[in-house]
Design an enzyme around this catalytic site. Sequence first.
Site, mmCIF file in Angstrom:
data_model
loop_
_atom_site.group_PDB
_atom_site.id
_atom_site.type_symbol
_atom_site.label_atom_id
_atom_site.label_comp_id
_atom_site.label_asym_id
_atom_site.label_seq_id
_atom_site.Cartn_x
_atom_site.Cartn_y
_atom_site.Cartn_z
ATOM 1 C CG ASP A 211 8.368 -40.531 30.420
ATOM 2 O OD1 ASP A 211 8.629 -39.464 30.995
ATOM 3 O OD2 ASP A 211 7.811 -41.500 30.967
ATOM 4 C CD GLU B 43 11.017 -35.332 31.208
ATOM 5 O OE1 GLU B 43 10.379 -35.987 30.359
ATOM 6 O OE2 GLU B 43 10.510 -34.456 31.903
HETATM 7 P P1 FBP Z 1 6.695 -35.326 30.597
HETATM 8 O O1 FBP Z 1 7.550 -34.235 31.128
HETATM 9 O O2 FBP Z 1 7.497 -36.464 30.081
HETATM 10 O O3 FBP Z 1 5.664 -34.868 29.679
HETATM 11 O O4 FBP Z 1 5.903 -35.998 31.873
HETATM 12 C C1 FBP Z 1 5.173 -35.270 32.741
HETATM 13 C C2 FBP Z 1 3.674 -35.351 32.441
HETATM 14 O O5 FBP Z 1 3.436 -35.433 31.078
HETATM 15 C C3 FBP Z 1 2.917 -34.199 33.071
HETATM 16 O O6 FBP Z 1 2.997 -33.043 32.308
HETATM 17 C C4 FBP Z 1 1.513 -34.745 33.122
HETATM 18 O O7 FBP Z 1 0.722 -34.130 34.099
HETATM 19 C C5 FBP Z 1 1.749 -36.211 33.432
HETATM 20 O O8 FBP Z 1 3.114 -36.502 33.072
HETATM 21 C C6 FBP Z 1 0.856 -37.096 32.625
HETATM 22 O O9 FBP Z 1 1.073 -38.419 33.045
HETATM 23 P P2 FBP Z 1 -0.045 -39.537 32.791
HETATM 24 O O10 FBP Z 1 -0.120 -39.717 31.308
HETATM 25 O O11 FBP Z 1 0.473 -40.755 33.510
HETATM 26 O O12 FBP Z 1 -1.310 -39.034 33.377
#
Ligand code: FBP
Length: 332
Positions: A63, A92
């Site tokens: 990410d 993370e």
């Molecule tokens: P992060 O911890 O890097 O933010 O990733 C998790 C997340 O952002 C969740 O909070 C969210 O539900 C999901 O990933 C969104 O993913 P996408 O953009 O693929 O729908």
Amino acid sequence: MKAAVTLDRYLASEERLNELSTSGLSELILQMAFAAKIVAREIRRAALVGKLGLVGERNPTGDAQKKLDLFANEVVIDAFGESGLVAAIASEELEELRTIDCGGDASYLLCADPLDGSSNTDVNGAVGTIFSFYGRSRTGTCAVEDELRHDAELLAAGYVLYGPSTMFVYSRGQGANGFTLDHDVGEFLLSHEAIRCPARGPYYSANLGRYHGWPANVQRFADHLIERDTASGRPYSLRYTGALVADLHRSLLEGGIYLYPADEAHPNGKLRLLYECTPLAFVAEQAGGRASSGRRRILELRPQSLHHTVPFAVGSREDVELYEKFAASRGP
Ligand code: FBP
């Protein structure tokens, strides 16, 4: 007017009620609440102090890292670096474990997603912090990753929701409780005691843009949720904020299910078991909800690596059980 109950006082009352609720764990939960106050302040003024946007690096699972990701990560690490209680931190934002005092007496491990919902930072959307504390099974040794993978004991977990208000929700095995930050007083005050998740719906949270990459049985589950059937409360309404913590919080309070299944881009799911799925599964189950990979209860799973990802469904017990039925079903 009933006196407001601070997080500090509530933790002390839990210690009196249950010897498993140690003062060490209370101190760690309070320290996480302190870190959350600093992160909340920075999020509120981020656009004014140049804290929006990307840093140009990627985290261990690919990410793009936001400035607030790194800020929150530093705040969490600094908050526990001197505690004398935490031997190591899994984050993370860090490729490797951050060992602090693994050879000494520190008897806890911290796993954290310092900023959940990073895609929301620059659009003033809800974001969160996810945390969990483990009791060490091999104090004084430095095989911490192996400990987390096999026998470290999950003792407490929770999340912070940075939304219109800042909320701190945690459990240490005696139910799940929510506290709201009174920014003027600077205290988290009890606002949601003994959260009970409704058994089912009416909301579902999923990135439908990935629908065509989902397995057929998962597509059938999503189709089922939006069929018209008043008797079973369907169609469910879609609510997808881009922040797992915000979507889960709604499901815990009003009912529903969040799911991030495996898809073509994420054959093993996107969400990280150790610092996203397991802590939220712990809180959800303490609130009467359920959390699953579709095949197994999340709390039965142990990470195969620090950044191990799994398909994830969490929320109302009956909705997640139904999802498991669909996920186990065969055929086109
Ligand atoms: P992060 O911890 O890097 O933010 O990733 C998790 C997340 O952002 C969740 O909070 C969210 O539900 C999901 O990933 C969104 O993913 P996408 O953009 O693929 O729908």
